[in-house]
Design a protein around this motif. Structure first.
Motif, mmCIF file in Angstrom:
data_model
loop_
_atom_site.group_PDB
_atom_site.id
_atom_site.type_symbol
_atom_site.label_atom_id
_atom_site.label_comp_id
_atom_site.label_asym_id
_atom_site.label_seq_id
_atom_site.Cartn_x
_atom_site.Cartn_y
_atom_site.Cartn_z
ATOM 1 N N ALA A 20 -0.444 8.745 10.396
ATOM 2 C CA ALA A 20 0.618 8.452 9.417
ATOM 3 C C ALA A 20 1.405 9.747 9.099
ATOM 4 N N ILE A 21 0.711 11.099 8.988
ATOM 5 C CA ILE A 21 1.521 12.363 8.793
ATOM 6 C C ILE A 21 2.425 12.550 10.139
ATOM 7 N N LEU A 22 1.775 12.355 11.337
ATOM 8 C CA LEU A 22 2.490 12.395 12.419
ATOM 9 C C LEU A 22 3.635 11.540 12.560
ATOM 10 N N ALA A 23 3.621 10.492 12.122
ATOM 11 C CA ALA A 23 4.879 9.588 12.403
ATOM 12 C C ALA A 23 5.970 9.894 11.440
ATOM 13 N N LYS A 24 5.945 10.931 10.635
ATOM 14 C CA LYS A 24 7.114 11.052 9.794
ATOM 15 C C LYS A 24 8.112 11.944 10.665
ATOM 16 N N ASP A 25 7.466 12.599 11.684
ATOM 17 C CA ASP A 25 8.499 13.447 12.462
ATOM 18 C C ASP A 25 7.754 13.517 13.891
#
Length: 381
Positions: free
Chosen positions: A190-195
């Protein structure tokens, strides 16, 4: 004097200058020293067989020497060797190298094939390699430790191979580069999906081409089949490495921002000294706990001393030393204390249902190929 063989792969000066916070990140204070381990010098536990004294006497005639082939860091070994030499003071020359997980077995097999190997003990947490090694004739000495009945069911991993420790895998991350604290693989995704573009090639995981990487990755995916959704997001951003030491070095330096399936054992001291730069988290969606196997080589030059050592590391005294060295002890009678890591601590942190205990079983070749092809395909290899 106890001698340590230098590791074949150093962690690097940057990492060796660093160290640990807590299992969940936080704090920069120096770790407190655990209370001294109480060692009964020269005395076997009361529940040992009456003729155990003969084994002790036989060890005294073996020259006080012990050679261990392992993938275990010297920092992890230090309290174990210290207390074993307190227990049996005539054992003064303990040599332990630090090989790759698979190389431990390759070296022993190669030397055994020539009929001459200095290896007394074999220690590794490469479960798949252990299963292959143990299935071969003439590789392991048969030994039933008197500590066996004092251990949980998983204390004997396979015939004549015991669990020295049960070490959890973690997410390690650079707190200055990764926004937020990942609590599991889904959380990291989820953290990586932001960028995603920002994190391309900035995540690391273990190479599934090696026995260690395959075991932990396969165990996780088999126990959590729905995790492939998160893996499909994270793996395309990741690069594989063959050791936790390399992963920790590169996460600390900023080459990677995070890594998953990083062994907590070498991570604890790095986190402790990093002043908050490096942190680790156990995965709330499934923490793989990987046993570190120990067995006696079939033609150990010092068989009596080798048996004493196996019994010691499985005993309450030995498991206390195991915990002090940064590995994870698993006996219920090892008391919790500052600076000691226990299996019970892990269960308390994530819950029993979230612990995935990796098994020492041979996975069929077809399944290995299917899994590694899928995994490497997501990595773009």
């Amino acid at each position: 004097m106890i001698t340590f063989h230098p590791p074949l792969r150093a962690l690097g000066a940057a990492v060796l200058a660093l160290g640990l916070l807590t299992a969940c990140g936080g704090g920069g204070e120096a770790a407190k020293e655990p209370p001294p381990n109480q060692i009964a010098t020269g005395q076997a536990p009361s529940y040992y067989p009456a003729d155990y004294s003969q084994l002790i006497e036989a060890s005294k005639k073996e020259g006080g020497t012990l050679t261990i082939y392992s993938n275990t860091d010297q920092e992890n070994w230090a309290p174990i060797f210290r207390d074993f030499s307190k227990k049996y003071p005539w054992v003064t020359k303990i040599a332990a190298n630090n090989l790759d997980s698979d190389e431990v077995f390759q070296r022993v097999l190669s030397e055994q094939a020539t009929g001459s190997s200095p290896a007394d003990l074999v220690v590794s947490n490469a479960a798949q390699a252990w299963a292959d090694f143990g299935a071969r004739q003439g590789t392991l000495m048969e030994y039933a430790s008197p500590e066996k009945d004092k251990l949980p069911d998983f204390g004997e991993l396979m015939p004549h191979v015991y669990a020295m420790s049960i070490d959890p895998l973690s997410i390690a991350y650079n707190t200055s580069l990764l926004p937020g604290k990942p609590t599991g693989l889904k959380s990291l995704a989820a953290i990586l999906a932001k960028d995603p573009a920002q994190y391309k090639s900035k995540i690391t995981t273990r190479d599934v081409g090696g026995a260690f990487g395959f075991t932990v990755s396969h165990a996780f995916a088999a126990a959590r089949p729905d995790s492939w959704t998160s893996l499909q997001s994270v793996l395309p951003l990741a690069r594989p490495e063959t050791s936790s030491g390399t992963q920790l070095e590169k996460i600390t330096s900023g080459e990677y921002v995070a890594g998953f399936f990083v062994s907590a054992a070498p991570a604890y001291p790095v986190v402790e000294k990093s002043g908050g730069l490096l942190a680790i988290s156990f995965l709330d969606d499934g923490t793989v706990a990987l046993p570190r196997g120990i067995g006696i080589a079939a033609k150990a030059p010092h068989p009596a001393t080798s048996k004493l050592f196996v019994d010691f590391v499985l005993s309450q005294e030995g498991q206390r030393a195991v915990a002090e060295g940064g590995l994870t002890s698993y006996r219920d009678d090892v008391p919790a204390a500052e600076g000691l890591h226990t299996y019970q601590e892990l269960v308390k942190a994530v819950g029993q249902d979230s612990v995935i205990l990796a098994k020492y079983e041979k996975v069929p070749d077809a399944e290995v190929k299917s899994f590694t092809d899928k995994w490497n395909g997501l990595l773009g290899r």
